[in-house]
Structure formats: C-alpha cells, structure tokens
Write a protein that holds these residues in place. Structure first.
Motif, PDB file in Angstrom:
ATOM      1  N   MET A 471       0.825  -1.208   0.000  1.00 25.35           N
ATOM      2  CA  MET A 471       0.000   0.000   0.000  1.00 25.35           C
ATOM      3  C   MET A 471       0.861   1.260   0.000  1.00 25.35           C
ATOM      4  SD  MET A 471      -3.053  -0.981  -0.273  1.00 25.35           S
ATOM      5  CE  MET A 471      -3.714   0.670  -0.111  1.00 25.35           C
ATOM      6  N   PHE A 472       2.006   1.216   0.646  1.00 23.98           N
ATOM      7  CA  PHE A 472       2.929   2.351   0.620  1.00 23.98           C
ATOM      8  C   PHE A 472       3.391   2.625  -0.808  1.00 23.98           C
ATOM      9  CE2 PHE A 472       7.274   3.964   0.637  1.00 23.98           C
ATOM     10  CZ  PHE A 472       7.147   5.099   1.415  1.00 23.98           C
ATOM     11  N   VAL A 473       3.728   1.564  -1.537  1.00 23.03           N
ATOM     12  CA  VAL A 473       4.150   1.730  -2.932  1.00 23.03           C
ATOM     13  C   VAL A 473       3.003   2.277  -3.771  1.00 23.03           C
ATOM     14  CG1 VAL A 473       4.947   0.481  -4.978  1.00 23.03           C
ATOM     15  CG2 VAL A 473       5.892  -0.076  -2.742  1.00 23.03           C
ATOM     16  N   LEU A 474       1.809   1.766  -3.542  1.00 23.31           N
ATOM     17  CA  LEU A 474       0.644   2.201  -4.317  1.00 23.31           C
ATOM     18  C   LEU A 474       0.314   3.669  -4.047  1.00 23.31           C
ATOM     19  CD1 LEU A 474      -1.521   1.314  -6.290  1.00 23.31           C
ATOM     20  CD2 LEU A 474      -2.919   0.580  -4.360  1.00 23.31           C
ATOM     21  N   ARG A 475       0.422   4.091  -2.802  1.00 19.59           N
ATOM     22  CA  ARG A 475       0.139   5.502  -2.485  1.00 19.59           C
ATOM     23  C   ARG A 475       1.247   6.415  -3.006  1.00 19.59           C
ATOM     24  NH1 ARG A 475      -1.667   3.059   2.521  1.00 19.59           N
ATOM     25  NH2 ARG A 475      -3.923   3.378   2.800  1.00 19.59           N
ATOM     26  N   LEU A 480      -3.757   3.444 -12.221  1.00 20.43           N
ATOM     27  CA  LEU A 480      -4.729   2.376 -12.411  1.00 20.43           C
ATOM     28  C   LEU A 480      -4.052   1.078 -12.836  1.00 20.43           C
ATOM     29  CD1 LEU A 480      -7.775   1.938 -12.234  1.00 20.43           C
ATOM     30  CD2 LEU A 480      -7.944   2.501 -14.657  1.00 20.43           C
ATOM     31  N   ASP A 481      -3.029   1.167 -13.683  1.00 24.38           N
ATOM     32  CA  ASP A 481      -2.314  -0.038 -14.125  1.00 24.38           C
ATOM     33  C   ASP A 481      -1.599  -0.708 -12.958  1.00 24.38           C
ATOM     34  OD1 ASP A 481      -3.160   0.452 -16.702  1.00 24.38           O
ATOM     35  OD2 ASP A 481      -1.358   1.582 -17.241  1.00 24.38           O
ATOM     36  N   SER A 505      -9.068   0.505   1.621  1.00 27.38           N
ATOM     37  CA  SER A 505      -7.962   1.243   2.229  1.00 27.38           C
ATOM     38  C   SER A 505      -7.870   2.667   1.709  1.00 27.38           C
ATOM     39  CB  SER A 505      -6.648   0.510   1.961  1.00 27.38           C
ATOM     40  OG  SER A 505      -6.670  -0.794   2.510  1.00 27.38           O
ATOM     41  N   LEU A 506      -8.334   2.879   0.479  1.00 28.34           N
ATOM     42  CA  LEU A 506      -8.235   4.213  -0.124  1.00 28.34           C
ATOM     43  C   LEU A 506      -9.478   5.065   0.080  1.00 28.34           C
ATOM     44  CD1 LEU A 506      -6.473   3.325  -3.504  1.00 28.34           C
ATOM     45  CD2 LEU A 506      -5.440   4.060  -1.359  1.00 28.34           C
ATOM     46  N   LEU A 507     -10.455   4.566   0.822  1.00 27.81           N
ATOM     47  CA  LEU A 507     -11.661   5.355   1.066  1.00 27.81           C
ATOM     48  C   LEU A 507     -11.323   6.630   1.832  1.00 27.81           C
ATOM     49  CD1 LEU A 507     -14.375   2.691   1.998  1.00 27.81           C
ATOM     50  CD2 LEU A 507     -14.040   3.869  -0.176  1.00 27.81           C
ATOM     51  N   LYS A 508     -12.012   7.713   1.482  1.00 27.20           N
ATOM     52  CA  LYS A 508     -11.859   9.008   2.145  1.00 27.20           C
ATOM     53  C   LYS A 508     -10.418   9.509   2.100  1.00 27.20           C
ATOM     54  CE  LYS A 508     -15.729   8.207   5.312  1.00 27.20           C
ATOM     55  NZ  LYS A 508     -16.186   8.157   6.719  1.00 27.20           N
ATOM     56  N   SER A 509      -9.743   9.273   0.966  1.00 26.27           N
ATOM     57  CA  SER A 509      -8.392   9.774   0.736  1.00 26.27           C
ATOM     58  C   SER A 509      -8.338  10.425  -0.644  1.00 26.27           C
ATOM     59  CB  SER A 509      -7.366   8.637   0.838  1.00 26.27           C
ATOM     60  OG  SER A 509      -7.529   7.720  -0.218  1.00 26.27           O
ATOM     61  N   LEU A 511      -6.898   9.338  -3.173  1.00 27.09           N
ATOM     62  CA  LEU A 511      -6.918   8.314  -4.215  1.00 27.09           C
ATOM     63  C   LEU A 511      -8.240   7.567  -4.277  1.00 27.09           C
ATOM     64  CD1 LEU A 511      -3.335   6.851  -3.576  1.00 27.09           C
ATOM     65  CD2 LEU A 511      -4.011   8.670  -5.146  1.00 27.09           C
ATOM     66  N   GLU A 512      -9.268   8.108  -3.659  1.00 24.89           N
ATOM     67  CA  GLU A 512     -10.558   7.429  -3.619  1.00 24.89           C
ATOM     68  C   GLU A 512     -11.155   7.281  -5.027  1.00 24.89           C
ATOM     69  OE1 GLU A 512     -14.097   7.780  -0.451  1.00 24.89           O
ATOM     70  OE2 GLU A 512     -13.880   9.522  -1.764  1.00 24.89           O
TER      71      GLU A 512
END
Length: 592
Positions: A471-475, A480-481, A505-509, A511-512
């Motif tokens: 998740m750290f890498v994703l944020r 999308l890819d 995990s991305l809700l209310k951020s 990246l939502e």
C-alpha cells in the motif's frame, strides 16, 4: 490473441496449445509495451530481443528438439550479428568517404586561413616595431630629464602601488566597488588573525621553555627507570632467596645450609629483570610517559598544525587532502566538514566542503573506513546543492558512502526538484534503499522510473515485503495499471492485494476516485466480472464492501453502488439490516 487453426493442427495436446497461447500473449504484451514505452515503431533491436526471448521459451519447452532449435537460433544470431557488423562497417565507410570528399575543400579553407594569419602576423610585427621605437624614445627622454633635474626628497609623498593586486583581476583592480570588497575581506581576515593571535597562540619563548622542561623530565624519567630496574632486581632476588630458605626448612632431608645457599646464590646472580616483574605497579599510570606515545602525540599535533596552516593560507584543496589522510582519522569528522562549510569566498569551481568530502572518498578503499552516516549525508547534500550529480553517482555505485534511509530520501528529493536528473536519482536511491533493507522505498523508486515488471519481481523475491509495504508503494506511485498489477496473478503466484482491500484502504483519501475507477473498469469488463471479484475476495469482508458501496453512493457512482449491493444481497446468508436513502449497511454476510 487467439490461436490459429494451423497452429492447432501442429500442436495436438492441450499443454502444447496452452503453451502456444501463452507464447502469443507474451509476444503481444512485449510488443505492446515497446509501443507504449518508445516512439511509434519500436526499433528492430528491441523487437529482435522479444522474438529471441520467445524462441528461448520454445527451446525450453520442446526439450526433444532442443539441439536442433538451438542450432537454428545460433544460425539466426550469427546471421543477425553479421548483418549488424556489415551495417557498422558500411556506416564507417560512408563516414570515411564523406571525409575524403570534403578534404579538398577543407585544405582550400586552411590555406586561405593560413594566408590571412600570415598577413595579420606581418601587421602585428610592424605595429610592434613602431611601439618599441616609441618606447625607446620615451625612455631616453625620461633618462635625460632625470639627469638634468636635481634629486628631491620623496619621503613625505604617498607611495603609489605598481603592478597587479594579488587576488584581483586587472579589470577588478580598476573597479572601486571591487576594491572596497577586497579591502573589507582583508580587514576581516586581519581581525580574525588578531583574534586567533590572542586566543590560540602564545609567544615562541613559551614553546622553548616547554621543550627544555620536557627534555629535563625525560632525563629524570630515564634515571628513575634505571634505579627502578635495580630495585626490581634486588626485590626479585630477595623474594627468591626467601622462598628457597622456606622450602629448605620444610624439607625432611635437607642438605647443609651453606651448600644450599651456595647453589641458590649462583642462580640468584644469573637473574635479570623482565617486563613482567613490575610488582603491584599499574601500567596505565605510566602510559603517558611512553616515548612511543609521546612521539605519536607530537606527530598528531604537527599534522593538525600543518592542516591549520594550509587552511588559513587559503589552500583549501591541499588542506582537504591533508585532512583526508590524517592518521587515526582525527580530521575525518563533521567538525572539519563544518570548518570547510564556513568558507564563503574561494577560488575554483568546487567549494571547499565538496573538496574535503571528495578527498575523503578518494583516499579510502571501497567498503573500508567509509565516512559516517552524518558525514556521508552532508557530503551528498553539498554535491547535489552545487549540481554535481556525477560525483554522487560515483560515490554510490562504487560504495564510497555509508548508506542510510535518510541518504536515499535526500537523493529522491533532489530528483523530484530537478526533472533532468530524476531517473538517475531514483536509480541511486534504489541502490541505497536496497543496501539499507528499506524494501518499500526501493520498490517505489523502481515504480517511479516505470520499471513495473522489475519492481514486481523485486517484491516477490523479497520475503519481508508486507501488505502495508504494498500500500505504501501504491500511495507513492498511484496509477490504475499499478493497482491492476497488484490484484492479478504474477507468474502463477497469488496476487499481493485484493480489489476490495485496496478500495477500502483508499476510502476518504485523495486516491478514492482512482479506486472507484478500478471498480468501474472491472464492472465494464463483462458479465459477472465484478461479482467474481467480490466473491473471490478473501482479504475484504462483506462489511467493508458495504462501506465501499456506501461511499460510491455518496460520491455519485450510483450504478456501481447498486451493483455491489445487489451482488452482496444475492448471496445466501446476507441480511439487509437497514436501508436509507444515501447508505445501505450489510451485516452477517457469509460466503458459501
């Protein structure tokens, strides 16, 4: 990519057909990646690499025909290598031919330029002769004038400086502002010297007195050492004699005392003092009086004084290399670095602080006696501040620094500020993070460089990579890819994350919306795609999916929210506890 009927006829078994499908998919995906990464029309060299890799897969699969296929591939490789060699030779020949064609024209221009230079030389020589003649006439006139006039007293007249002022160019010596700045610099330097004279220096007479006192103390120490050796020998002899008489008294058959004493006295006369005979003496007390220690301290003091002399004289490069090679590393520290950083006026391209750190990295072997973490961090900051990314590249790749997570962060930050060196900084940061064991940031640096495949290979090989790291890498590199890659199989291995886990995990951020785009893409992928994704999700509970649906409804993704709710309610054991206009909460959902 579908398999043709002709291919099916050649490959009878299902495993062959599956292999052929995977091979076509591999070629198509690699060609598509070449099309996306490069300009229109990928180079032949890169496409050749794709088909070469595909051929290797065929060889590995068809083990029965491995010798024949290997020989065929070798012939292809040799033929392609020959074509490349001929192409290079042709280009070289064309270059030589072009040079030969332009040679007559170049020769003509050179001859013309030579004639022009000869004319200029003749003009300069003529002007020089005229100037020399005028100079001679002026000198004769001045000499005649001095001989005809009486000498006058010039003691009360101001002396006019003649020649160029040291430290200033000729143009600056004629500029009043530059002269004022130079005068301020000398006044400040004079004030510093006077201050140091009062606080750091003493008269030479003090040094001479200390030298005399030290020689006297050393002579006294030598005399006491000789006397001490004599006393130690006497103590050793008496102790031995006492032990011998005690043993004689305790023995049952003892010889006559005089004969016993004669033999023992002969042994006592042969005794000598050893280093281990210092009875009850603490050697640490006399460690400061060791001549070797005293000599070593003197050498260190002379070395530091030599550094101070070079530094005060403005010879910063010599001072930097002198400090880098200091014995026991007495000058290889942050105090010396801060001293170099305090210099604001210097000559040359490199600042003194960077000269010092460069000397540190040159004077050590790779991996041995490296600068500390703080010193390495300060040196890299100084190099990046002045735009010397080449030096940082050399230090990192040749392991001339002590790696730390903060060092990698500094390099990454510089890459973000300067897009021209962003890729280089990310590559260097990846080396630092990998060496420090900061796996999440190492993978993130690869993703930011566009090396998604390499990053996933790195992640799957790292056993300590956790879900939080993913998740750290994703944020850190949202796309999308990348989210799809995290939720798909990788070379037969299970996915790292599930769709529901990422979206929840991305809700209310920030990246939502990206998470909702992923769900929308899955929903548009075909009948049952979203339902299959929700039912096979083992990392996200029904309550979490309910929260995702509620958030979709709130953000305006009404169709997507209704689809998720309908999928959840269609499952056995699902109970709708409450339903309002803007939210629906599902509880007690059990996937059968």
């Amino acid at each position: 990519m579908d398999v043709d009927d002709e291919d099916v006829a050649l490959f009878r078994t299902s495993s062959d057909i599956n292999f052929l499908k995977s091979l076509h998919e591999f070629i198509s995906s690699e060609k598509e990646r070449l099309r996306l990464c490069g300009p229109a029309g990928a180079p032949d060299e890169r496409r050749y690499a794709v088909y070469s890799a595909a051929f290797d897969k065929v060889i590995d699969y068809a083990t029965a025909y491995e010798p024949i296929l290997t020989a065929i591939k070798k012939e292809y490789d040799e033929f392609i290598a020959a074509v490349k060699t001929n192409d290079r030779k042709a280009k070289l020949a064309r270059g030589k031919l072009k040079a030969l064609v332009t040679q007559p024209t170049s020769l003509m221009y050179c001859q013309k330029r030579a004639a022009q230079l000869q004319e200029r030389i003749a003009v300069i020589q003529r002007d020089t002769a005229e100037v020399q003649a005028k100079t001679n006439r002026l000198q004769e006139c001045r000499k005649n004038r001095r001989d005809s006039q009486q000498p006058e007293a010039l003691d009360d007249q101001a002396q006019i400086p003649v020649g160029q002022i040291p430290g200033l160019k000729f143009e600056e010596s004629l500029n009043p502002e530059a002269l004022d700045e130079h005068l301020k610099f000398f006044k400040q330097k004079r004030a510093d010297l006077l201050s140091k004279k009062k606080s750091q220096y003493v008269p030479a007479q003090v040094k001479r007195e200390l030298v005399i006192k030290m020689k006297s103390t050393l002579n006294q120490r030598d005399e006491l050492g000789l006397e001490n050796n004599k006393l130690q020998l006497r103590c050793k002899q008496l102790t031995f004699l006492n032990e011998a008489i005690s043993s004689w008294e305790k023995s049952a058959s003892r010889p006559p005392l005089l004969e016993f004493l004669d033999s023992e006295l002969e042994r006592i006369s042969e005794m000598k003092v050893c280093k281990t005979d210092s009875y009850g003496i603490n050697k640490d007390v006399f460690e400061e009086d060791d001549p070797c220690k005293v000599r070593e301290s003197e050498l260190l003091m002379d070395y530091i004084e030599r550094f101070s002399d070079l530094f005060e004289a403005g010879e910063y490069e010599a001072a930097a290399y002198h400090a880098a090679k200091s014995p026991h590393g007495v000058l290889r520290n942050m105090e010396t670095m801060e001293r170099f950083k305090s210099v604001t006026m210097y000559e040359g391209e490199l600042p003194p602080a960077l000269l010092f750190f460069q000397a540190l990295t040159i004077s050590v072997q790779p991996g041995k006696r490296l600068p500390g973490e703080v010193l390495s961090l300060e040196g890299v900051r100084c190099a990046l501040q002045h735009g010397y990314i080449q030096l940082v590249t050399f230090w990192v790749t040749q392991h001339r620094l002590t790696y730390s997570e903060e060092l990698g962060d500094v390099i990454c930050s510089h890459g973000a500020e300067d897009p021209r060196v962003a890729d280089t900084c990310l590559a260097l940061a990846h080396i630092v993070y990998t060496a420090c064991g900061v796996l999440r940031k190492a993978a993130l640096s690869m993703c930011r460089r566009g090396l998604i495949s390499g990053a996933f290979e790195f992640i799957y090989k790292s056993r300590d990579f956790t879900v939080e790291d993913c998740m750290f890498v994703l944020r850190g590199c949202p796309s999308l890819d990348l989210m799809q890659d995290f939720t798909q199989l990788y070379e037969g291995k299970p996915a790292l994350l599930s769709v529901g886990f990422i979206c929840h995990s991305l809700l209310k951020s920030d990246l939502e919306d990206l998470a909702f785009q992923l769900l929308e893409k899955i929903y548009a992928g075909g009948q049952g795609a979203l339902e299959k994704t929700i039912l096979n999700d083992v990392m996200c509970s029904a309550e979490s999916w309910s929260e995702i649906a509620t958030r979709c409804e709130q953000r305006g993704w009404h169709q997507l929210a209704q689809k998720i709710i309908s999928i959840l309610l269609s499952q056995p054991g699902a109970v709708c506890l409450s339903q309002e206009q803007d939210s629906v909460e599902l509880m007690e959902h059990v996937f059968m």
